[in-house]
Design an enzyme around this catalytic site. Structure first.
Site, PDB file in Angstrom:
ATOM      1  N   CYS A 152       1.272   0.256  -0.716  1.00  0.00           N
ATOM      2  CA  CYS A 152       1.970   1.359  -1.351  1.00  0.00           C
ATOM      3  C   CYS A 152       1.362   2.721  -1.034  1.00  0.00           C
ATOM      4  O   CYS A 152       2.082   3.713  -0.913  1.00  0.00           O
ATOM      5  CB  CYS A 152       2.112   1.141  -2.842  1.00  0.00           C
ATOM      6  SG  CYS A 152       0.597   0.709  -3.642  1.00  0.00           S
ATOM      7  N   HIS A 202      -1.200   1.404  -8.270  1.00  0.00           N
ATOM      8  CA  HIS A 202      -0.018   1.747  -7.485  1.00  0.00           C
ATOM      9  C   HIS A 202      -0.080   3.232  -7.116  1.00  0.00           C
ATOM     10  O   HIS A 202      -0.780   4.020  -7.730  1.00  0.00           O
ATOM     11  CB  HIS A 202       1.235   1.456  -8.326  1.00  0.00           C
ATOM     12  CG  HIS A 202       2.508   1.528  -7.534  1.00  0.00           C
ATOM     13  ND1 HIS A 202       2.666   0.919  -6.330  1.00  0.00           N
ATOM     14  CD2 HIS A 202       3.700   2.120  -7.819  1.00  0.00           C
ATOM     15  CE1 HIS A 202       3.888   1.135  -5.878  1.00  0.00           C
ATOM     16  NE2 HIS A 202       4.543   1.871  -6.766  1.00  0.00           N
ATOM     17  N   ASP A 256       9.805   6.307  -5.450  1.00  0.00           N
ATOM     18  CA  ASP A 256       8.828   5.272  -5.126  1.00  0.00           C
ATOM     19  C   ASP A 256       9.244   4.585  -3.841  1.00  0.00           C
ATOM     20  O   ASP A 256      10.110   3.711  -3.849  1.00  0.00           O
ATOM     21  CB  ASP A 256       8.750   4.257  -6.282  1.00  0.00           C
ATOM     22  CG  ASP A 256       7.589   3.300  -6.088  1.00  0.00           C
ATOM     23  OD1 ASP A 256       6.959   3.342  -4.994  1.00  0.00           O
ATOM     24  OD2 ASP A 256       7.311   2.527  -7.003  1.00  0.00           O
TER      25      ASP A 256
END
Lengths: 683, 303
Positions: free
Chosen positions: A417, A459, A475
């Site tokens: 991520c 994250h 995201d």
């Protein structure tokens, strides 16, 4: 003249071995905190005491002990350079324990060793207050107590099992008192924690910069980052839980850092909308200043809010001090963003480009810009690009070289991520859209009334400024691996593993069942841990006050709890002694009951039967004290003796008649009682 | 039968003035078929007591003075070659008598002590491979000086256990001492004693003592005492000690003209039976043993 100490070993070996084992067991969790040579010294001393001195009877001389002290002091000076600090203090303690073990040769020494064993076991809690460690320390305490019991019973090794049962019973009997002390003893400082180790903290968790791999490295860590409960019962869905930790403004390829902004310009109530979500967060100590809150903390004051924190540029929270203890705070978040104005300073920071961008990357961003009418469309195109261009999501993306951005976008296309967040934010800036990177945690595990967030939930995502809308959360990971966002990393990894392992699909059902069970057990255990943290470790002055308020003591100073404490202790101790007295007596049969009636009657006349007193002797004494009824009393006594101890079959009626024949009350005869004290025969 | 026991006690009490409790215990020990150890400083009448008891029992009686050079053969006897019969003939030692008085048992070497104690336990002696049965009844009274006196070999724990009871006489009271000072020479008095209990009667009594009833309640109490000692001391009372306590209590109950044993009986003999078995506990002396036994009795409840 002073009595010279014995030169032979006089202590039994079993308890001595036991107490040494207890000390070492108490020491075990501390091993990484103390000088290893000190531990070796202790083991050596114990071995020498147990196997050399015990056999040969020669206790070590004063000279040897002095040499050892000198060596120990020198060692500490060499290892730590100072006597201050937990580690060197503990090491010194261990050296002193080793010397004590070496010279132990009397009951007094043994008791000192046992006390040191208790102390060392409690020292374990300096470094961690995990529930498991508490249980372990409890076991060590039971063991040391058992050793003491065993010692006082003569010190045979085979007596250990019974001794440990006794020790357990002793400690259990002490438990109610401990609970009362825990609840009522005045708390002069904040909480029950006294953790002050820095060395264990900061080894895992957030860092204050984002670089490739910094989030992926946490993905397998089961460590709990924090737990959050929702006092108002307003719990958002897990996939919507973005726990905001920090915002990075300054980006250079895949590396991002907080940036130059100082002034938290956005901290203005009223720019956020939607239902407020109140959260109470129990943050594990991490040695930094990060605080977490759901997207986005609004800055509203709450009832239970006692903690102090600052708003940082990018609407995230930061503690005012470094967190070394479990930190509890309340915060209110609102899901909707209604910002309209982007401060000049922030806009500049959110558009700042990396020093060096490859032409290919620049061209990509510009092509999106040219093909789109709105900023929103640019974002969609970018996400679409990630989706269709065979980018993949991996825990082990490998390391990237000089021009990481270019390599990631056009060559390898493998990332976690942080790669996507960093790349996306950079591309947006290239396309003229102000953007920034946010790190924190996503999701968690819902366990009853609270959410547990682990390091593996770490994250990174991005936010882009859309004119008229404000900062919008984007995201990119959701575009690459939607199930990562919808159901969490763990299940994403599992499904990936299952997909690559088609052959064993038959077994996967049971495997899934197992995993499910394991998961539930883990959650149950975590719940226990959470309750422990919440109710025991977190029981501080405030909680104590509210506890007092609950039981009806308002505005308690420190005197009142102490008085209550004394009262409760008194009640408990008397209950305990009553129970001990009762449980020692076997159940009475009918004869016993009649005799008990008889003794009770005489007790009311001032003649109390001693527990050891036999019936005839008691009868004689009572008869002498109450001469008016002497024959009747002696008749009861002899009848009882005959029924209880005689060979004839027992018929309680005879005794009942004899007791009934006595008057209901005795006239006190005063002076004669004094002369009739019970005494044991002493031939 | 009990009246003859009373007569026996009365007769011995005339010699040893003011020590009736000790004398009763000594008689109980005899009736329970146990052996007796009397411990006290010299000159309080240990030897006189044993003399008087033996005389009054009408049993044949020998006295052995233990010294550090005494050998086992000196008490057990040995085989001597007889020229006329051309074979070895066994000459029985002084131990072959019904009442044996051992004076100062802790003056002999451990070797001799153990020979004696073995005979006491087994009721027979083995010399040169031949077994010789000791007479019945066989009653050993041993006297010993307190252990801290010079030139003594303290009896080890295991051997103290062989004595059913240990008694201390103690210095007589002032009036008792006056009686003794005014009266005749004790040894002369002992010589003139007439037996009040014949051997056959004694054996009957000893059998009757075994028949005194011991109820479950009493055995509970006895076992409580034993367990109490094991809980409190390094080496508690052995099962043999428990049996000794039971037999002594039976004898005492018999002397009280009862057909059952009461806790009172056990308490009456308890200190005499238990003190020397607890006395070897760490850092305790003979006095300590008595104190331990007494506190044990005091802390064991009678249900």
């Amino acid at each position: 003249m002073k009595p010279s100490p014995p030169t032979r070993s006089v202590l039994p070996i079993a308890p001595l071995l036991g107490v040494c084992l207890g000390i070492l067991a108490g020491l075990a969790p501390l091993l990484s905190q103390v000088a290893p040579w000190a531990v070796l010294l202790l083991i050596g001393a114990a071995g020498m005491r147990l196997f050399v001195s015990q056999r040969s009877g020669a206790m070590p001389s004063l000279a040897l002990k002095v040499v050892l002290i000198a060596l120990g002091a020198g060692g500490i000076a060499l290892t730590y350079g100072s006597m201050l600090g937990t580690e060197s203090g503990l090491s010194i303690l261990i050296i002193l324990v080793a010397l004590k073990v070496l010279e132990t040769n009397s009951a007094r020494d043994f008791h000192v060793l046992a006390l040191l064993g208790y102390f060392l076991a409690l020292c374990d809690l300096f470094f961690s207050q995990d529930l498991l460690l508490w249980l372990y320390v409890g076991l060590v305490v039971v063991w040391v107590t058992a050793t003491l019991v065993c010692f006082h019973r003569g010190g045979q090794a085979r007596a250990y099992w019974r001794a440990s049962r006794t020790a357990g019973a002793l400690l259990l009997q002490g438990l109610p008192l401990a609970l009362v002390l825990f609840a009522l003893f005045p708390r002069a400082y904040g909480g029950f924690r006294f953790q002050f180790s820095r060395s264990l903290i900061g080894t895992a968790g957030m860092s204050d910069r984002l670089s490739p791999g910094s989030v992926a490295s946490l993905a397998l860590s089961e460590t709990v980052a924090f737990r959050a409960s929702f006092p108002d019962g307003n719990v958002p869905p897990l996939s919507q839980m973005y726990w905001r930790g920090a915002v990075f403004w300054k980006g250079n390829g895949l590396n991002w850092e907080p940036g130059p902004l100082r002034d938290p310009l956005e901290r203005r109530i009223g720019q956020l909308g939607g239902t407020p979500i109140r959260q109470r967060i129990y943050l594990q100590p991490h040695g930094g200043k990060w605080l977490f809150a759901l997207d986005r903390p609004s800055g509203e004051r709450t009832r239970g809010d006692t903690a102090r924190f600052d708003f940082m540029p990018g609407s995230y929270l930061q503690s005012q001090r470094i967190l070394f203890n479990l930190f509890t705070y309340e915060v209110v978040s609102r899901p909707e963003n209604r910002e309209t104005v982007l401060a000049r300073e922030q806009e500049r920071a959110a558009l700042a480009l990396p020093l060096q961008v490859s032409p290919r990357v620049k061209a990509l961003a510009e092509s999106w810009r040219a093909a789109s009418k709105t900023d929103r469309e640019v974002i969609d195109r970018a996400l679409q690009h990630f989706r269709v261009e065979r980018f993949s999501y991996s825990l082990e993306p490998g390391s990237y070289g000089q021009d990481a951005l270019d390599e990631f976008l056009f060559e390898r296309r493998v990332g976690f991520c942080e790669h996507y967040a960093a790349t996306f934010a950079t591309l947006m800036r290239l396309a003229g859209i102000p953007s920034r990177v946010v790190i924190g945690y996503h999701g968690g595990e819902l366990n009853g009334s609270y959410v547990r967030v682990r390091q593996s939930d770490a994250h990174a995502w991005t936010e882009a400024w859309i004119k008229g809308k404000g900062w919008l959360r984007v995201d990119p990971t959701e575009a690459i691996a939607p199930e990562r966002i919808s159901s969490g990393l763990a299940s994403y990894l599992e499904s990936q593993a299952a997909a690559s392992d088609d052959a064993s699909s038959g077994a996967s059902n049971t495997a899934l069942g197992w995993r499910e069970m394991m998961r539930e057990m883990r959650l149950a255990w975590d719940n226990i841990n959470y309750q422990w943290d919440l109710r025991v470790l977190n029981y501080d002055e405030d909680n104590q006050r509210s506890f007092f308020a609950q039981i009806g003591i308002k505005n308690a100073g420190w005197m009142e709890p102490l008085l209550w404490l004394l009262l409760a202790a008194l009640v408990l101790l008397s209950l305990l002694s009553l129970w001990l007295r009762r449980s020692g007596k076997p159940p009475r049969d009918e004869i016993g009951r009649w005799f008990a009636k008889f003794t009770k009657l005489l007790a009311s006349a001032g003649v109390v039967r001693e527990p050891w007193e036999g019936p005839i002797r008691f009868g004689e004494r009572a008869a002498a004290a109450c001469p008016n009824h002497a024959p009747a009393i002696q008749h009861v006594a002899t009848t009882y003796a005959k029924l209880r101890y005689g060979a004839a079959p027992q018929e309680p009626r005879e005794l009942a008649d004899a007791v009934r024949a006595l008057p209901k009350s005795f006239a006190k005869t005063g002076g004669e009682l004094a002369s009739a004290d019970a005494t044991l025969p002493s031939p | 039968m009990q009246s003859r026991i009373e007569a026996l006690v009365a007769q011995v009490s005339e010699i040893i003035v003011g020590k009736e409790d000790a004398i009763r215990l000594a008689v109980a020990c005899l009736l329970a078929r146990g052996h007796l150890l009397i411990e006290d400083v010299p000159g309080v009448g240990k030897t006189t007591l044993s003399h008087a008891l033996a005389r009054s029992l009408g049993l044949n009686f020998r006295r052995i003075q233990f010294t550090s050079d005494l050998l086992p053969a000196d008490i057990l006897g040995n085989s001597i070659f007889d020229r006329e019969q051309q074979r070895f003939v066994f000459h029985a030692g002084p131990i072959f008598s019904q009442v044996v008085l051992i004076d100062e048992v802790n003056r002999a070497t451990p070797k001799t002590q153990s020979a004696l104690l073995e005979a006491m336990e087994e009721n027979h002696v083995t010399i040169d491979g031949a077994s010789h049965v000791l007479p019945v009844p066989f009653f050993v009274m041993a006297t010993q000086n307190p252990q801290h006196q010079v030139g003594t070999f303290p009896l080890p724990e295991s051997q103290l256990d062989r004595f059913l009871m240990r008694l201390e006489l103690g210095v007589p009271s002032r009036s008792a001492e006056r009686t003794m000072l005014l009266g005749l020479e004790r040894r002369d008095l002992v010589r003139d004693l007439k037996p009040v209990l014949e051997g056959e009667a004694l054996r009957e009594i000893q059998t009757a003592v075994r028949g005194v009833h011991t109820s479950a309640a009493l055995l509970d109490y006895l076992q409580d005492v034993l367990e109490g000692s094991r809980r409190r001391h390094r080496t508690g009372l052995s099962p043999r000690a428990g049996l000794a306590l039971l037999r002594a209590s039976q004898a005492w109950a018999f002397m009280q003209r009862r057909d059952m044993v009461l806790p009172e009986d056990l308490q009456a003999v308890g200190v005499a039976v238990m003190a020397h078995r607890l006395g070897e506990d760490f850092e305790t002396t003979a006095e300590g043993g008595r104190a331990l036994a007494q506190s044990l009795l005091r802390e064991t409840a009678v249900a």
